[in-house]
Scaffold this motif. Structure first.
Motif, mmCIF file in Angstrom:
data_model
loop_
_atom_site.group_PDB
_atom_site.id
_atom_site.type_symbol
_atom_site.label_atom_id
_atom_site.label_comp_id
_atom_site.label_asym_id
_atom_site.label_seq_id
_atom_site.Cartn_x
_atom_site.Cartn_y
_atom_site.Cartn_z
ATOM 1 N N SER A 21 5.249 -0.183 55.506
ATOM 2 C CA SER A 21 4.169 -0.673 56.357
ATOM 3 C C SER A 21 4.262 -2.188 56.445
ATOM 4 O O SER A 21 4.705 -2.852 55.512
ATOM 5 N N CYS A 22 3.803 -2.705 57.573
ATOM 6 C CA CYS A 22 3.720 -4.150 57.766
ATOM 7 C C CYS A 22 2.365 -4.451 58.386
ATOM 8 O O CYS A 22 2.127 -4.123 59.555
ATOM 9 N N ALA A 23 1.494 -5.040 57.595
ATOM 10 C CA ALA A 23 0.159 -5.392 58.061
ATOM 11 C C ALA A 23 0.198 -6.779 58.669
ATOM 12 O O ALA A 23 0.612 -7.743 58.015
ATOM 13 N N ASP A 77 -3.290 -2.885 63.608
ATOM 14 C CA ASP A 77 -2.401 -4.049 63.510
ATOM 15 C C ASP A 77 -1.309 -3.823 62.469
ATOM 16 O O ASP A 77 -1.007 -4.703 61.650
ATOM 17 N N THR A 78 -0.727 -2.664 62.512
ATOM 18 C CA THR A 78 0.267 -2.300 61.498
ATOM 19 C C THR A 78 1.511 -1.695 62.129
ATOM 20 O O THR A 78 1.418 -0.853 63.015
ATOM 21 N N LEU A 79 2.647 -2.141 61.631
ATOM 22 C CA LEU A 79 3.951 -1.626 62.015
ATOM 23 C C LEU A 79 4.467 -0.763 60.876
ATOM 24 O O LEU A 79 4.243 -1.085 59.704
ATOM 25 N N TYR A 80 5.171 0.308 61.201
ATOM 26 C CA TYR A 80 5.681 1.231 60.192
ATOM 27 C C TYR A 80 7.175 1.485 60.384
ATOM 28 O O TYR A 80 7.704 1.363 61.490
ATOM 29 N N LEU A 81 7.811 1.876 59.297
ATOM 30 C CA LEU A 81 9.178 2.375 59.355
ATOM 31 C C LEU A 81 9.254 3.600 58.458
ATOM 32 O O LEU A 81 9.171 3.487 57.233
#
Length: 113
Positions: A21-23, A77-81
Motif C-alpha cells: 500500500s502507498c498512502a 488516496d491509496t495506491l496498491y500493488l
C-alpha cells in the motif's frame, strides 16, 4: 506537504503473496498518475507499474505480468500493488512515486525459501 508512505512489505516464501500500500497526502491524489518502482540489490531502480487516475494500469513490467496487479482507491488516496506467485528475483525495495519526482521511503520485499 506531499507525502507518500509505503507499507505491506515483508519476507515470504516463493509462491507467496503480498499486498503493498502507498498512502498519499498533501496533493489531489485522484488527478495524478501513480507508479510503483523497485530496486533490487546492486541494481538500478526500475518501473514496475503505472496506474492512471481512472484505475487503469497502463504499464506493467514484463517479468511481473500475470502475477502483479496495480490498482488504486481514489477515495482513500491509496495506491496498491498486489503481488502473487512471488519469486526470489522479486526481492527488492519497492517505492511508490508521483511523477517520478516524489518518492516514498520504500518497503522491503524479500522472497526466499
Amino acid at each position: 506537504q506531499v507525502q507518500l508512505v509505503e507499507s505491506g512489505g515483508g519476507s515470504v516464501h516463493p509462491g507467496g503473496s503480498l499486498r503493498l500500500s502507498c498512502a498519499a497526502s498533501g496533493f489531489p491524489f485522484s488527478r495524478y498518475v501513480m507508479s510503483w518502482f523497485r530496486r533490487a540489490p546492486g541494481r538500478e531502480r526500475v518501473l514496475v507499474a503505472n496506474v492512471i487516475p481512472s484505475n487503469v494500469t497502463t504499464y506493467l513490467l514484463d517479468s511481473v505480468k500475470g502475477r502483479f496487479t496495480g490498482f488504486r482507491n481514489n477515495d482513500k488516496d491509496t495506491l496498491y500493488l498486489q503481488m502473487n506467485d512471488l519469486r526470489p528475483e522479486d526481492t527488492a525495495v519497492y517505492y511508490c512515486s508521483r511523477d517520478s519526482t516524489t518518492w516514498g521511503q520504500g518497503t522491503q520485499v524479500t522472497v526466499s525459501s
